[in-house]
Structure formats: C-alpha cells, structure tokens
Write a protein that holds these residues in place. Structure first.
Motif, PDB file in Angstrom:
ATOM      1  N   SER A  31      36.960  59.363  35.432  1.00 54.18           N
ATOM      2  CA  SER A  31      35.835  58.682  34.901  1.00 54.18           C
ATOM      3  C   SER A  31      34.500  59.400  35.028  1.00 54.18           C
ATOM      4  N   TRP A  64      39.440  49.601  31.647  1.00 56.71           N
ATOM      5  CA  TRP A  64      39.222  50.000  33.151  1.00 56.71           C
ATOM      6  C   TRP A  64      38.012  48.830  33.303  1.00 56.71           C
ATOM      7  N   ILE A  66      35.442  47.889  36.563  1.00 55.84           N
ATOM      8  CA  ILE A  66      35.002  48.234  37.927  1.00 55.84           C
ATOM      9  C   ILE A  66      33.888  47.295  38.071  1.00 55.84           C
ATOM     10  N   ARG A  92      34.863  46.973  43.443  1.00 51.65           N
ATOM     11  CA  ARG A  92      36.290  46.534  43.380  1.00 51.65           C
ATOM     12  C   ARG A  92      36.611  47.076  41.843  1.00 51.65           C
ATOM     13  N   GLN A  93      37.927  47.476  41.671  1.00 49.70           N
ATOM     14  CA  GLN A  93      38.447  47.789  40.567  1.00 49.70           C
ATOM     15  C   GLN A  93      39.575  46.663  40.073  1.00 49.70           C
ATOM     16  N   TYR A 100      43.664  49.170  38.902  1.00 48.68           N
ATOM     17  CA  TYR A 100      42.875  49.087  39.749  1.00 48.68           C
ATOM     18  C   TYR A 100      42.430  50.762  39.688  1.00 48.68           C
ATOM     19  N   LYS A 101      42.373  51.243  38.570  1.00 43.91           N
ATOM     20  CA  LYS A 101      41.786  52.742  38.694  1.00 43.91           C
ATOM     21  C   LYS A 101      41.460  53.143  37.228  1.00 43.91           C
ATOM     22  N   TYR A 102      40.453  53.924  36.762  1.00 42.17           N
ATOM     23  CA  TYR A 102      40.267  54.530  35.467  1.00 42.17           C
ATOM     24  C   TYR A 102      41.489  54.945  34.697  1.00 42.17           C
TER      25      TYR A 102
END
Length: 156
Positions: A31, A64, A66, A92-93, A100-102
């Motif tokens: 990111s 993504w 977040i 939180r993602q 749960y991530k970029y």
C-alpha cells in the motif's frame, strides 16, 4: 454541516497518472503512503477503499478496504495484512481482492484498467460485525461520512 472534499496525496502517484509498479500485483504489492491535507477537526476515523473502476465484469471491483484508522494527516505505506491492525490503532481490513490486506492492480497483460482510491473521514468508528465487505461498510458508514475524496490511477 456541509461536507467538503477530502484532499489527499498518494505516494509516487498523481491523480490520473500511472500506478507505481511497487504498489501493484506485478511489483511489491504494498500500500502507498497517504498524506491528508484538509482533514476536518470533527474526523475521528478514516477509511480507504481501492477499486478497479474499469473491471469488465464486476462494477467497481473492490481491491482493498481498510477502516477505523484513527484520524491523522499521514498514513504510512506498506500496511501489513490482518483483520485487526494494532500497529494502526486497531484499524480493520475487509474483504476484497485482497482478503484482509492490500491488493494492488494486476489487470490482464495488455489491458489498461483504472483504479480509484477513495478516502473517507468519519465522525465515529464503524462497528461492523460479520463479513467486512465494501457494501456492508458503506451501509454502516452512511450518516457518518463527513468528508471524502478520491485519486484515480491507471495500470496495464
């Protein structure tokens, strides 16, 4: 209170320009850093959504999500994966192309897609139980968004 645009910069990328390779699935897939210029004093949290706005099948395909980032004028790049990020004030993602991530751009070779970072300033945290999808986040955030802005980049 009238909502004014949230102005922010994304490291190594100007609005409308090419996505830097290091922030794509063909590079380091990390990111970028974000610098926010006119954050409202009423902002409690920030949220960022990265979408492929030229995806041929899924409209505004989420890469993504977040949210619940404590309001600040700088968000460091290379945010790690994980559902809850203690390193970022328990942000939180959510679920998208990046689980749960970029997950940066990675369109089929030879096809240019447009990608949009949208940043939201909210007056509260969003208590999203269950699956944290963009659709569910936006429904919960309705009425709490006090600023928003976006940057578009292209990549092929």
């Amino acid at each position: 209170m009238e909502m004014n645009s949230l102005i922010f910069e994304c490291s190594n990328m100007k609005n409308g320009e090419k996505f830097p390779v290091e922030h794509t699935g063909r590079g380091r897939d990390i990111s970028p850093e974000f610098i926010i210029q006119n954050l409202s004093s009423y902002a409690k949290t920030l949220a960022i959504i990265l979408e492929d706005i030229k995806h041929p099948v899924f409209k505004d395909f989420t890469h993504w999500l977040i949210f619940n980032i404590p309001a600040r004028e700088k968000i460091d790049g290379d945010i790690p994966g994980g559902k809850i990020l203690s390193c970022l004030g328990n942000a939180r993602q959510g679920i998208g192309y990046g689980l749960y991530k970029y997950a940066g751009p990675k369109p089929p070779k030879g096809r240019q897609h447009l990608y949009r970072f949208t940043m939201y300033a909210l007056d509260s945290e969003i208590d999203l139980t269950g699956l944290p999808t963009k659709k569910r986040f936006m429904k919960m955030a309705k009425g709490h968004i006090i600023q928003q802005g976006s940057i578009v980049g292209k990549y092929e």
